[in-house]
Enzyme design. Structure first.
Site, PDB file in Angstrom:
ATOM      1  N   GLU A   1       8.909  34.340  65.479  1.00 13.43           N
ATOM      2  CA  GLU A   1       9.053  33.702  64.168  1.00 13.43           C
ATOM      3  C   GLU A   1       7.794  33.901  63.326  1.00 13.43           C
ATOM      4  O   GLU A   1       6.682  33.723  63.819  1.00 13.43           O
ATOM      5  CB  GLU A   1       9.348  32.208  64.348  1.00 13.43           C
ATOM      6  CG  GLU A   1      10.699  31.954  64.996  1.00 13.43           C
ATOM      7  CD  GLU A   1      11.001  30.474  65.130  1.00 13.43           C
ATOM      8  OE1 GLU A   1      10.242  29.650  64.590  1.00 13.43           O
ATOM      9  OE2 GLU A   1      12.010  30.131  65.781  1.00 13.43           O
TER      10      GLU A   1
ATOM     11  N   HIS B   1      14.859  28.382  61.290  1.00 12.07           N
ATOM     12  CA  HIS B   1      14.263  27.268  62.029  1.00 12.07           C
ATOM     13  C   HIS B   1      14.248  25.985  61.182  1.00 12.07           C
ATOM     14  O   HIS B   1      13.186  25.430  60.877  1.00 12.07           O
ATOM     15  CB  HIS B   1      12.836  27.619  62.471  1.00 12.07           C
ATOM     16  CG  HIS B   1      12.356  26.783  63.628  1.00 12.07           C
ATOM     17  ND1 HIS B   1      11.485  27.242  64.571  1.00 12.07           N
ATOM     18  CD2 HIS B   1      12.626  25.492  63.983  1.00 12.07           C
ATOM     19  CE1 HIS B   1      11.227  26.297  65.462  1.00 12.07           C
ATOM     20  NE2 HIS B   1      11.924  25.221  65.121  1.00 12.07           N
TER      21      HIS B   1
ATOM     22  N   GLY C   1      18.025  16.934  78.087  1.00 11.09           N
ATOM     23  CA  GLY C   1      17.056  15.931  77.684  1.00 11.09           C
ATOM     24  C   GLY C   1      17.603  15.126  76.524  1.00 11.09           C
ATOM     25  O   GLY C   1      18.822  14.929  76.397  1.00 11.09           O
TER      26      GLY C   1
ATOM     27  N   ARG D   1      14.222  27.064  71.645  1.00 12.29           N
ATOM     28  CA  ARG D   1      13.119  27.933  71.251  1.00 12.29           C
ATOM     29  C   ARG D   1      13.588  29.378  71.402  1.00 12.29           C
ATOM     30  O   ARG D   1      14.365  29.703  72.303  1.00 12.29           O
ATOM     31  CB  ARG D   1      11.876  27.701  72.133  1.00 12.29           C
ATOM     32  CG  ARG D   1      11.119  26.429  71.807  1.00 12.29           C
ATOM     33  CD  ARG D   1      10.414  26.510  70.469  1.00 12.29           C
ATOM     34  NE  ARG D   1       9.604  25.337  70.154  1.00 12.29           N
ATOM     35  CZ  ARG D   1      10.037  24.286  69.491  1.00 12.29           C
ATOM     36  NH1 ARG D   1      11.303  24.238  69.098  1.00 12.29           N
ATOM     37  NH2 ARG D   1       9.232  23.270  69.217  1.00 12.29           N
TER      38      ARG D   1
ATOM     39  N   ILE E   1      17.979  15.793  73.326  1.00 13.70           N
ATOM     40  CA  ILE E   1      18.904  16.500  72.429  1.00 13.70           C
ATOM     41  C   ILE E   1      20.226  16.773  73.128  1.00 13.70           C
ATOM     42  O   ILE E   1      21.295  16.566  72.553  1.00 13.70           O
ATOM     43  CB  ILE E   1      18.249  17.794  71.914  1.00 13.70           C
ATOM     44  CG1 ILE E   1      17.072  17.451  70.999  1.00 13.70           C
ATOM     45  CG2 ILE E   1      19.262  18.663  71.166  1.00 13.70           C
ATOM     46  CD1 ILE E   1      16.207  18.627  70.612  1.00 13.70           C
TER      47      ILE E   1
END
Length: 308
Positions: free
Chosen positions: A250, A274, A149, A221, A151
């Site tokens: 997280e 993160h 996509g 993720r 990124i």
């Protein structure tokens, strides 16, 4: 319209000035107790969700809700399907962090291949052991992008000058195509969305496909990877190492779960909390995207709706 930002959300002063004209109630912490979240958003028609989870029980407890805005590209921390069933539109902010995350993925490549963390720690402790810090170059390495996509395409564009052999798979790739990419790549970069089909897509079997010298980078993720299987593979040194910015569990607060801490302390891991998205420029873009999303909701034509 009553608008509430129930957990901490950072954006620049220019955006604050524009957004505050909506009369928003804001908070500067990240609550972990659902009761606190429910209390904060009582009577709200529009809320944001940054690090908090918006569950069914929170949605049920707030019948006034019409819009939920994820302040990120991802929106899996919101029960968006249930929200849709209740007539609530879930929006995301799809463009603000792509540049930052793409650059960070490349930073992790350099950090791992050139042993920057080890060299820095050695020097800080009084050592001067540069001859022992044998690195490797990105040039002529095979980079496998899992996810193509915004990124993934940006990473490809940015590393073109490094003379790398770049391959990718996207959401329509077959099992065989993904397996082949993992088997043939020197560096694997995960930059795909988290959904039901991608959760644990990198599992124990696929970790075994990596070459012994391979590096695995995750800026997508945490649940994309089976974290328990990853920990076992890295402990066994089944492949060279990993650069991790995201994790399965997280924390909302500053208390790090033991399994993340165990991963972060492995000598073949570079781990960060993160932060790939976290730049001055991203904060500015986020503020602008939030403003546009809120304005669109107020006008009855919400943008970037992910749960139509």
């Amino acid at each position: 319209m009553k608008i509430v930002f129930p957990d901490r959300l950072d954006f620049d002063d220019a955006a604050k000035e524009k957004i505050q004209k909506f009369g928003i109630t804001t908070y500067n912490d990240t609550p972990t107790d659902e009761a606190v979240i429910i209390e904060r958003i009582h009577g709200a028609e529009l809320i944001t969700a940054n690090f908090i989870e918006i569950s069914r029980s929170i949605i049920d407890a707030t019948p006034s809700l019409k819009f939920i805005i994820s302040s990120a590209v991802g929106y899996n921390h919101i029960d968006y399907k249930y929200a849709a069933a209740k007539g609530i539109s879930v929006l995301n902010c799809p463009t603000q962090n792509a540049e930052a995350v793409a650059e960070y993925a490349i930073a992790l490549m350099f950090t791992l291949t050139r042993k920057i963390v080890e060299a820095n720690a050695d020097l800080r402790s009084g050592g001067w052991n540069g001859l022992d810090m044998l690195g490797s170059e990105l040039s002529r390495k095979r980079l496998g992008l899992v996810g193509y996509g915004q990124i993934g395409k940006l990473i490809e564009r940015k590393v073109t000058g490094f003379n790398m052999d770049i391959n990718h798979v996207n959401s329509s790739a077959s099992t065989h195509e993904l397996d082949s990419l993992l088997e043939s790549s020197d560096i694997i970069c995960l930059c795909l969305a988290l959904n039901e089909s991608t959760r644990h897509i990198i599992d124990q079997r696929r970790l075994r496909l990596l070459q012994s010298h391979a590096l695995l980078i995750n800026v997508a993720r945490g649940p994309i990877i089976d974290q328990e299987a990853l920990l076992k593979a890295l402990k066994k040194k089944a492949f060279r190492g990993a650069g991790l910015d995201v994790y399965e569990n997280e924390p909302a607060s500053g208390v790090v779960p033991p399994d993340i801490l165990e991963l972060a302390n492995l000598p073949n891991v570079v781990a960060t909390p993160h932060i790939a998205y976290n730049t001055e420029e991203t904060i500015a873009r986020l503020g602008e995207e939030l403003f546009k999303n809120i304005e669109s909701c107020l006008h009855g034509s919400p943008l970037n709706v992910v749960n139509n």
